[in-house]
Design a protein around this motif. Structure first.
Motif, mmCIF file in Angstrom:
data_model
loop_
_atom_site.group_PDB
_atom_site.id
_atom_site.type_symbol
_atom_site.label_atom_id
_atom_site.label_comp_id
_atom_site.label_asym_id
_atom_site.label_seq_id
_atom_site.Cartn_x
_atom_site.Cartn_y
_atom_site.Cartn_z
ATOM 1 N N ARG A 24 -2.394 8.733 -64.520
ATOM 2 C CA ARG A 24 -2.251 7.449 -63.860
ATOM 3 C C ARG A 24 -1.407 7.558 -62.597
ATOM 4 N N SER A 25 -0.543 8.563 -62.474
ATOM 5 C CA SER A 25 0.291 8.678 -61.286
ATOM 6 C C SER A 25 -0.213 9.810 -60.390
ATOM 7 N N HIS A 26 0.332 9.880 -59.203
ATOM 8 C CA HIS A 26 -0.045 10.938 -58.261
ATOM 9 C C HIS A 26 0.502 12.278 -58.764
ATOM 10 N N TRP A 27 -0.191 13.366 -58.395
ATOM 11 C CA TRP A 27 0.256 14.684 -58.820
ATOM 12 C C TRP A 27 -0.231 15.740 -57.856
ATOM 13 N N ILE A 28 0.417 16.907 -57.900
ATOM 14 C CA ILE A 28 -0.015 18.038 -57.086
ATOM 15 C C ILE A 28 -0.335 19.203 -58.010
ATOM 16 N N ASP A 46 11.813 9.881 -54.567
ATOM 17 C CA ASP A 46 11.603 11.057 -53.722
ATOM 18 C C ASP A 46 11.460 12.319 -54.565
ATOM 19 N N CYS A 47 10.618 13.211 -54.090
ATOM 20 C CA CYS A 47 10.388 14.492 -54.749
ATOM 21 C C CYS A 47 10.598 15.578 -53.696
ATOM 22 N N ILE A 48 11.536 16.479 -53.958
ATOM 23 C CA ILE A 48 11.804 17.584 -53.040
ATOM 24 C C ILE A 48 11.175 18.846 -53.618
ATOM 25 N N VAL A 69 10.052 20.491 -48.362
ATOM 26 C CA VAL A 69 9.276 19.290 -48.050
ATOM 27 C C VAL A 69 9.688 18.160 -48.990
ATOM 28 N N ARG A 70 9.624 16.958 -48.461
ATOM 29 C CA ARG A 70 9.891 15.749 -49.249
ATOM 30 C C ARG A 70 8.573 15.017 -49.436
ATOM 31 N N LEU A 71 8.243 14.674 -50.669
ATOM 32 C CA LEU A 71 7.072 13.865 -50.988
ATOM 33 C C LEU A 71 7.603 12.532 -51.490
ATOM 34 N N TYR A 72 7.144 11.447 -50.903
ATOM 35 C CA TYR A 72 7.673 10.144 -51.301
ATOM 36 C C TYR A 72 6.623 9.059 -51.121
ATOM 37 N N ARG A 73 6.813 7.983 -51.875
ATOM 38 C CA ARG A 73 5.901 6.841 -51.792
ATOM 39 C C ARG A 73 6.336 5.931 -50.662
ATOM 40 N N ASP A 74 5.366 5.507 -49.889
ATOM 41 C CA ASP A 74 5.565 4.559 -48.801
ATOM 42 C C ASP A 74 4.647 3.384 -49.114
ATOM 43 N N GLU A 75 5.163 2.443 -49.904
ATOM 44 C CA GLU A 75 4.382 1.342 -50.479
ATOM 45 C C GLU A 75 3.308 1.925 -51.386
ATOM 46 N N THR A 76 2.034 1.846 -51.034
ATOM 47 C CA THR A 76 0.978 2.335 -51.919
ATOM 48 C C THR A 76 0.539 3.756 -51.588
ATOM 49 N N GLU A 77 1.083 4.342 -50.537
ATOM 50 C CA GLU A 77 0.669 5.679 -50.113
ATOM 51 C C GLU A 77 1.764 6.703 -50.409
ATOM 52 N N LEU A 109 2.948 25.573 -48.050
ATOM 53 C CA LEU A 109 4.348 25.871 -47.760
ATOM 54 C C LEU A 109 4.508 27.371 -47.906
ATOM 55 N N GLY A 110 4.609 28.097 -46.814
ATOM 56 C CA GLY A 110 4.695 29.553 -46.901
ATOM 57 C C GLY A 110 3.475 30.119 -47.605
ATOM 58 N N ASP A 111 3.724 30.835 -48.719
ATOM 59 C CA ASP A 111 2.612 31.439 -49.470
ATOM 60 C C ASP A 111 2.151 30.578 -50.641
ATOM 61 N N VAL A 112 2.590 29.320 -50.678
ATOM 62 C CA VAL A 112 2.250 28.413 -51.776
ATOM 63 C C VAL A 112 1.294 27.333 -51.269
ATOM 64 N N VAL A 113 0.241 27.073 -52.049
ATOM 65 C CA VAL A 113 -0.734 26.050 -51.689
ATOM 66 C C VAL A 113 -0.870 25.063 -52.843
ATOM 67 N N PHE A 114 -0.784 23.773 -52.497
ATOM 68 C CA PHE A 114 -0.962 22.682 -53.442
ATOM 69 C C PHE A 114 -2.180 21.862 -53.037
ATOM 70 N N ILE A 115 -2.782 21.204 -54.013
ATOM 71 C CA ILE A 115 -3.801 20.188 -53.752
ATOM 72 C C ILE A 115 -3.230 18.874 -54.255
ATOM 73 N N PHE A 116 -3.270 17.850 -53.396
ATOM 74 C CA PHE A 116 -2.769 16.525 -53.755
ATOM 75 C C PHE A 116 -3.851 15.742 -54.463
ATOM 76 N N HIS A 117 -3.485 15.070 -55.542
ATOM 77 C CA HIS A 117 -4.420 14.225 -56.295
ATOM 78 C C HIS A 117 -3.846 12.818 -56.394
ATOM 79 N N GLU A 118 -4.632 11.838 -55.968
ATOM 80 C CA GLU A 118 -4.191 10.445 -56.046
ATOM 81 C C GLU A 118 -4.363 9.928 -57.461
ATOM 82 N N GLY A 119 -3.396 9.168 -57.900
ATOM 83 C CA GLY A 119 -3.491 8.501 -59.193
ATOM 84 C C GLY A 119 -3.840 7.045 -58.977
ATOM 85 N N THR A 120 -3.664 6.262 -60.000
ATOM 86 C CA THR A 120 -3.996 4.848 -59.922
ATOM 87 C C THR A 120 -2.789 3.995 -59.626
ATOM 88 N N GLN A 121 -1.620 4.595 -59.514
ATOM 89 C CA GLN A 121 -0.398 3.824 -59.237
ATOM 90 C C GLN A 121 -0.023 3.912 -57.784
#
Length: 121
Positions: A24-28, A46-48, A69-77, A109-121
């Motif tokens: 239900r929530s966003h994840w990487i 915030d997520c560092i 990097v900082r990952l954070y919610r900006d209203e719905t995004e 980030l350097g040698d690390v790769v993430f894929i962002f997945h949107e949740g429903t929240q």
């Protein structure tokens, strides 16, 4: 048609993916780099991401800054913001300082790769 025709197999496969990824929530999803594969649910605050043990998501890589990097919610995004890292943040192959994330975006980030997945929240 037989019990195992192609259409039934595809439907079953989609059902399994839906159950595994039914969040239900966003994840990487970490797909490359030390510790991959791995999945991290993003908290509401915030997520560092960095190599520091104090980071919300700690990755053991010499190519990642302690607080990269900082990952954070900006209203719905969800936004990503480079924290003045040495090697930068690449969103879909383009170096960015700050950007809004969309489902399926790759974050490097350097040698690390993430894929962002949107949740429903």
């Amino acid at each position: 048609m037989s019990e195992w025709d192609e259409e039934t197999t595809v439907d079953a496969h989609i059902g399994i993916i839906g159950l595994k990824r039914g969040r239900r929530s966003h994840w990487i999803e970490q797909v490359k780099g030390p510790g991959a594969p791995a999945e991290y649910e993003l908290p509401n605050e915030d997520c560092i991401v960095g190599r520091s043990s104090e980071a919300t998501i700690s990755i053991s890589s010499g190519l990642i800054s302690r607080k990269h990097v900082r990952l954070y919610r900006d209203e719905t995004e969800v936004r990503c913001e480079d924290l003045k890292s040495m090697n930068g943040v690449y969103l879909n192959g383009i170096k960015v300082h700050s950007a809004i994330l969309r489902d399926g975006d790759t974050i490097q980030l350097g040698d690390v790769v993430f894929i962002f997945h949107e949740g429903t929240q």
